[in-house]
Scaffold this motif. Structure first.
Motif, PDB file in Angstrom:
ATOM      1  N   LEU A  63       0.796  -1.105   0.031  1.00 38.52           N
ATOM      2  CA  LEU A  63       0.065   0.051  -0.067  1.00 38.52           C
ATOM      3  C   LEU A  63       0.897   1.133   0.024  1.00 38.52           C
ATOM      4  CD1 LEU A  63      -2.867  -1.099   2.328  1.00 38.52           C
ATOM      5  CD2 LEU A  63      -2.931  -0.210  -0.095  1.00 38.52           C
ATOM      6  N   GLN A  64       2.262   1.122   0.075  1.00 40.55           N
ATOM      7  CA  GLN A  64       3.163   2.395  -0.096  1.00 40.55           C
ATOM      8  C   GLN A  64       3.015   2.765  -1.416  1.00 40.55           C
ATOM      9  OE1 GLN A  64       6.784   1.584   2.106  1.00 40.55           O
ATOM     10  NE2 GLN A  64       5.952   1.262   4.024  1.00 40.55           N
ATOM     11  N   SER A  65       2.836   1.844  -2.200  1.00 33.45           N
ATOM     12  CA  SER A  65       2.863   2.140  -3.574  1.00 33.45           C
ATOM     13  C   SER A  65       1.634   2.841  -4.289  1.00 33.45           C
ATOM     14  CB  SER A  65       3.071   0.741  -4.582  1.00 33.45           C
ATOM     15  OG  SER A  65       3.109   1.127  -5.997  1.00 33.45           O
ATOM     16  N   ASN A  66       1.813   3.782  -5.133  1.00 36.72           N
ATOM     17  CA  ASN A  66       0.479   4.518  -5.688  1.00 36.72           C
ATOM     18  C   ASN A  66       0.161   3.586  -6.651  1.00 36.72           C
ATOM     19  OD1 ASN A  66       2.401   4.832  -7.857  1.00 36.72           O
ATOM     20  ND2 ASN A  66       2.695   7.214  -7.532  1.00 36.72           N
ATOM     21  N   LYS A  67       0.697   2.482  -7.237  1.00 36.00           N
ATOM     22  CA  LYS A  67       0.007   1.631  -8.215  1.00 36.00           C
ATOM     23  C   LYS A  67      -0.950   0.755  -7.596  1.00 36.00           C
ATOM     24  CE  LYS A  67       4.637   1.293 -10.395  1.00 36.00           C
ATOM     25  NZ  LYS A  67       5.628   0.294 -10.822  1.00 36.00           N
ATOM     26  N   ILE A  68      -0.963   0.689  -6.266  1.00 37.75           N
ATOM     27  CA  ILE A  68      -1.784  -0.268  -5.641  1.00 37.75           C
ATOM     28  C   ILE A  68      -2.999   0.336  -5.173  1.00 37.75           C
ATOM     29  CG2 ILE A  68      -2.165  -1.962  -3.593  1.00 37.75           C
ATOM     30  CD1 ILE A  68      -0.130  -2.798  -5.967  1.00 37.75           C
ATOM     31  N   GLU A  69      -4.181   0.073  -5.668  1.00 36.67           N
ATOM     32  CA  GLU A  69      -5.577   0.738  -5.169  1.00 36.67           C
ATOM     33  C   GLU A  69      -6.022   0.328  -4.050  1.00 36.67           C
ATOM     34  OE1 GLU A  69     -10.123   0.572  -6.898  1.00 36.67           O
ATOM     35  OE2 GLU A  69      -8.252   0.101  -8.301  1.00 36.67           O
ATOM     36  N   GLN A  70      -5.984  -1.180  -3.930  1.00 36.56           N
ATOM     37  CA  GLN A  70      -6.580  -1.734  -2.636  1.00 36.56           C
ATOM     38  C   GLN A  70      -5.909  -3.026  -2.504  1.00 36.56           C
ATOM     39  OE1 GLN A  70     -10.441  -3.373  -3.112  1.00 36.56           O
ATOM     40  NE2 GLN A  70     -11.106  -2.827  -1.210  1.00 36.56           N
ATOM     41  N   VAL A  71      -5.907  -3.366  -1.124  1.00 40.28           N
ATOM     42  CA  VAL A  71      -5.315  -4.682  -0.661  1.00 40.28           C
ATOM     43  C   VAL A  71      -6.313  -5.539   0.068  1.00 40.28           C
ATOM     44  CG1 VAL A  71      -3.834  -6.078   0.855  1.00 40.28           C
ATOM     45  CG2 VAL A  71      -3.055  -4.172  -0.430  1.00 40.28           C
ATOM     46  N   VAL A  72      -6.728  -6.635  -0.197  1.00 43.07           N
ATOM     47  CA  VAL A  72      -7.793  -7.292   0.367  1.00 43.07           C
ATOM     48  C   VAL A  72      -7.019  -8.587   1.213  1.00 43.07           C
ATOM     49  CG1 VAL A  72      -9.684  -9.075   0.298  1.00 43.07           C
ATOM     50  CG2 VAL A  72      -9.587  -6.842  -1.281  1.00 43.07           C
ATOM     51  N   CYS A  73      -7.363  -8.579   2.460  1.00 40.63           N
ATOM     52  CA  CYS A  73      -6.680  -9.768   3.232  1.00 40.63           C
ATOM     53  C   CYS A  73      -7.704 -10.741   3.618  1.00 40.63           C
ATOM     54  CB  CYS A  73      -5.907  -9.222   4.716  1.00 40.63           C
ATOM     55  SG  CYS A  73      -4.493  -8.047   4.267  1.00 40.63           S
ATOM     56  N   VAL A  74      -7.110 -12.225   3.596  1.00 37.66           N
ATOM     57  CA  VAL A  74      -7.824 -13.179   3.695  1.00 37.66           C
ATOM     58  C   VAL A  74      -7.254 -14.192   4.772  1.00 37.66           C
ATOM     59  CG1 VAL A  74      -8.987 -15.450   2.564  1.00 37.66           C
ATOM     60  CG2 VAL A  74      -8.893 -13.127   1.301  1.00 37.66           C
ATOM     61  N   PRO A  75      -7.681 -14.290   5.888  1.00 37.23           N
ATOM     62  CA  PRO A  75      -8.585 -13.368   6.655  1.00 37.23           C
ATOM     63  C   PRO A  75      -8.322 -12.194   7.297  1.00 37.23           C
ATOM     64  CG  PRO A  75      -8.088 -15.095   8.162  1.00 37.23           C
ATOM     65  CD  PRO A  75      -7.067 -15.399   6.971  1.00 37.23           C
ATOM     66  N   GLY A  76      -7.102 -12.081   7.275  1.00 35.87           N
ATOM     67  CA  GLY A  76      -6.655 -10.720   8.040  1.00 35.87           C
ATOM     68  C   GLY A  76      -6.706 -10.547   9.437  1.00 35.87           C
ATOM     69  N   ASN A  77      -6.299  -9.489  10.010  1.00 35.79           N
ATOM     70  CA  ASN A  77      -6.370  -9.358  11.468  1.00 35.79           C
ATOM     71  C   ASN A  77      -7.002  -7.889  11.837  1.00 35.79           C
ATOM     72  OD1 ASN A  77      -4.208  -7.520  11.163  1.00 35.79           O
ATOM     73  ND2 ASN A  77      -2.671  -9.458  11.275  1.00 35.79           N
ATOM     74  N   GLY A  78      -6.498  -7.768  13.107  1.00 31.99           N
ATOM     75  CA  GLY A  78      -7.238  -6.365  13.764  1.00 31.99           C
ATOM     76  C   GLY A  78      -6.485  -5.047  13.029  1.00 31.99           C
ATOM     77  N   GLY A  79      -5.191  -5.371  12.657  1.00 34.81           N
ATOM     78  CA  GLY A  79      -4.396  -4.324  12.044  1.00 34.81           C
ATOM     79  C   GLY A  79      -4.734  -4.135  10.660  1.00 34.81           C
ATOM     80  N   THR A  80      -4.998  -5.285   9.809  1.00 29.33           N
ATOM     81  CA  THR A  80      -5.239  -4.885   8.341  1.00 29.33           C
ATOM     82  C   THR A  80      -6.885  -4.560   8.294  1.00 29.33           C
ATOM     83  OG1 THR A  80      -5.891  -7.439   8.100  1.00 29.33           O
ATOM     84  CG2 THR A  80      -3.612  -6.752   7.604  1.00 29.33           C
ATOM     85  N   ALA A  81      -7.511  -4.714   9.225  1.00 32.69           N
ATOM     86  CA  ALA A  81      -8.893  -4.500   9.224  1.00 32.69           C
ATOM     87  C   ALA A  81      -9.113  -2.865   9.404  1.00 32.69           C
ATOM     88  CB  ALA A  81      -9.919  -5.028  10.458  1.00 32.69           C
ATOM     89  N   ILE A  82      -8.169  -2.071  10.071  1.00 29.96           N
ATOM     90  CA  ILE A  82      -8.177  -0.548  10.128  1.00 29.96           C
ATOM     91  C   ILE A  82      -7.313  -0.037   9.319  1.00 29.96           C
ATOM     92  CG2 ILE A  82      -9.015  -0.852  12.755  1.00 29.96           C
ATOM     93  CD1 ILE A  82      -6.174  -0.280  13.581  1.00 29.96           C
ATOM     94  N   MET A  83      -6.509  -0.574   8.540  1.00 32.50           N
ATOM     95  CA  MET A  83      -5.451   0.170   7.715  1.00 32.50           C
ATOM     96  C   MET A  83      -6.465   0.732   6.326  1.00 32.50           C
ATOM     97  SD  MET A  83      -1.870  -1.283   6.609  1.00 32.50           S
ATOM     98  CE  MET A  83      -2.489  -2.789   5.749  1.00 32.50           C
ATOM     99  N   GLU A  84      -5.836   2.069   6.025  1.00 28.87           N
ATOM    100  CA  GLU A  84      -6.490   2.808   5.053  1.00 28.87           C
ATOM    101  C   GLU A  84      -6.332   1.844   3.674  1.00 28.87           C
ATOM    102  OE1 GLU A  84      -6.552   6.974   2.824  1.00 28.87           O
ATOM    103  OE2 GLU A  84      -5.433   6.766   4.818  1.00 28.87           O
ATOM    104  N   ARG A  85      -7.278   1.759   2.902  1.00 29.59           N
ATOM    105  CA  ARG A  85      -7.244   1.049   1.480  1.00 29.59           C
ATOM    106  C   ARG A  85      -7.312  -0.546   1.627  1.00 29.59           C
ATOM    107  NH1 ARG A  85      -3.360   2.612  -2.116  1.00 29.59           N
ATOM    108  NH2 ARG A  85      -1.972   3.525  -0.637  1.00 29.59           N
ATOM    109  N   CYS A  86      -7.345  -0.914   2.878  1.00 31.19           N
ATOM    110  CA  CYS A  86      -7.033  -2.342   3.263  1.00 31.19           C
ATOM    111  C   CYS A  86      -8.606  -2.934   3.723  1.00 31.19           C
ATOM    112  CB  CYS A  86      -6.068  -2.815   3.993  1.00 31.19           C
ATOM    113  SG  CYS A  86      -5.900  -4.344   4.268  1.00 31.19           S
ATOM    114  N   GLN A  87      -9.034  -4.103   3.274  1.00 29.62           N
ATOM    115  CA  GLN A  87     -10.218  -4.752   4.112  1.00 29.62           C
ATOM    116  C   GLN A  87      -9.808  -6.187   4.206  1.00 29.62           C
ATOM    117  OE1 GLN A  87     -13.073  -4.339   0.367  1.00 29.62           O
ATOM    118  NE2 GLN A  87     -13.466  -6.196   1.032  1.00 29.62           N
ATOM    119  N   ASN A  88     -10.611  -6.888   5.313  1.00 31.48           N
ATOM    120  CA  ASN A  88     -10.594  -8.109   5.487  1.00 31.48           C
ATOM    121  C   ASN A  88     -11.827  -9.067   4.822  1.00 31.48           C
ATOM    122  OD1 ASN A  88      -8.236  -7.614   6.999  1.00 31.48           O
ATOM    123  ND2 ASN A  88      -9.228  -7.899   8.975  1.00 31.48           N
TER     124      ASN A  88
END
Length: 425
Positions: free
Chosen positions: A20-45
């Motif tokens: 997500l530090q790259s302007n080429k990356i619009e969004q990251v989806v984490c499966v299943p992710g954790n509490g940190g990825t749940a609250i990170m901007e442009r990221c969803q679990n």
């Protein structure tokens, strides 16, 4: 570009954070992710299991996912790369055939011997009687390993024959499930362990910064083995001369041996090395994925965009890439664990102070955490957080990590206070 990261640990949070530090990356989806990825901007679990290949594939195809990055070894060993590629998805991680290099220690041993890679003397056995017969022809201490994946818990460094026999019995009596169908008995090597993670497109292989983990739960490297209590990079013991030898004697030989077996290995090849007191080395094991917690110090030091390296591996053009660029200085991470880890521990404890740790200059990667309905971060695993510091030298990096850690609280918090003791000496 949208990226899906498979996994829920500190390694996967670090991968999502770096992408997500790259302007080429619009969004990251984490499966299943954790509490940190749940609250990170442009990221969803996405609440799917890492082995729900059909569910992951369906989501990725329906939501315009351009790239899947696989964190843990288990889905790789189960063939997630093969499955998703067959659906037309681009995946970073080796095929099921390549993942055998971690999924079977016996298979990896045979590959190393075939390739001429320096490793410890070993025997492989499928029953307790022959294993114990071989055991008593060797000296102690000796290392007993369950052959398959055992979540990092299938290795015993036995100091006596009695301990070794007990370890053999535990493996064959099913303590590690299907990982215990055979056992590897290996000479015990002395020295310091170093993790060398390398990127490969199956033809070219390039090492990342060497890192040193702290596997024991107790200070002074005492107590039980864990998944890792902290790490730092670049490990000084892995000198430029030694890394040049690792490149030719380990990394290039291994990729060539995989090719000879018809395996097109693209992804991370992680060599766990033992540096002996005389400065030589042996390969203890291979892993088929990013290390944890090594990733949490290596990626903060990386200047080359991660997605550029990943795509070069997938598209087999790593050899055309310029040298990997790194920040100057050092990085260190300290693991905040639940009380009782690596044994029994409680979950659901409220964590406070993460924002203050970030303000203090640390980067906090979540591992065993979850976000509850009240938007609180709770503990949800043995290794809870990785608190990472950067600095011009190891003293600064380690101090930064501990400065951040002073702000973090939860019931039963435990962490080692001597991470980096070797480099601080």
């Amino acid at each position: 570009m949208k990226v899906l990261v498979v996994g829920n640990g500190g390694r996967e949070h670090a991968l999502a954070w770096k992408l997500l530090q790259s302007n080429k990356i619009e969004q990251v989806v984490c499966v299943p992710g954790n509490g940190g990825t749940a609250i990170m901007e442009r990221c969803q679990n996405l609440p799917l299991a890492v082995d729900d290949f059909a569910g992951i594939s369906a989501y990725a195809l329906a939501n315009g996912i351009s790239l899947v990055v696989v964190g843990p070894e288990v889905p790789l060993a189960q063939g997630i790369t093969d499955y998703l590629q067959a659906q037309g998805l681009m995946v970073f991680g080796p095929s099921q055939a390549g993942a055998q290099i971690e999924a079977s220690k016996a298979w990896a041993k045979a590959l190393m011997e075939e390739a001429g890679v320096p490793t410890a003397k070993a025997g492989v056995f499928t029953d307790a009687v022959s294993a114990k017969s071989y055991l008593h022809s060797q000296g102690v201490p000796i290392v007993i390993k369950a052959d398959g994946l055992a979540a990092g818990k299938g290795v015993t460094v036995a100091q006596t024959w009695e301990q070794a026999e007990s370890a053999i019995d535990a493996i064959f009596q099913g303590q590690f499930g299907s990982a215990g169908s055979s056992v590897v008995i290996e000479e015990c090597l002395l020295g310091q362990e170093v993790s060398v993670l390398a990127l490969t497109d199956g033809l070219t292989i390039r090492p990342l910064l060497p890192a040193q983990d702290h596997k024991r739960v107790g200070e002074g490297d005492t107590g039980e083995n864990t998944g890792g209590m902290g790490a730092y990079t670049p490990a000084p013991i892995a000198t430029a001369e030694l890394m040049a030898r690792v490149q030719t004697e380990v990394l290039e030989k291994t990729i060539a041996a995989l090719r000879n077996r018809g395996i097109d290995y693209r992804g991370i090849l992680y060599a766990g090395l033992m540096i002996t007191p005389d400065g030589d080395f042996r390969v203890l094991e291979f892993n088929c994925r990013f290390g944890d917690p090594e990733t949490q110090v290596i990626l903060p030091m990386l200047d080359t965009p991660l997605e550029d390296l990943i795509l070069a591996c997938i598209e087999q053009r790593l050899g055309d890439m310029p040298p990997i660029a790194w920040k100057q200085g050092a990085a260190a991470t300290v693991v905040a664990a639940s009380g009782g880890y690596p044994g029994n521990y409680d979950k659901g404890k409220v964590i406070t102070g993460i924002d203050q740790a970030t303000v203090a200059g640390a980067t906090v990667f979540h591992a065993g955490t979850k976000l509850d309905a009240q938007q609180q971060i709770l503990t949800d695993g043995g290794r809870v957080l990785n608190v990472t510091g950067l600095g011009e030298n190891f003293q600064q990096a380690i101090a930064q990590a501990y400065k951040g850690l002073q702000h973090i609280q939860f019931d039963g918090i435990y962490y080692r206070r001597d991470i980096g003791h070797r480099v601080l000496k």
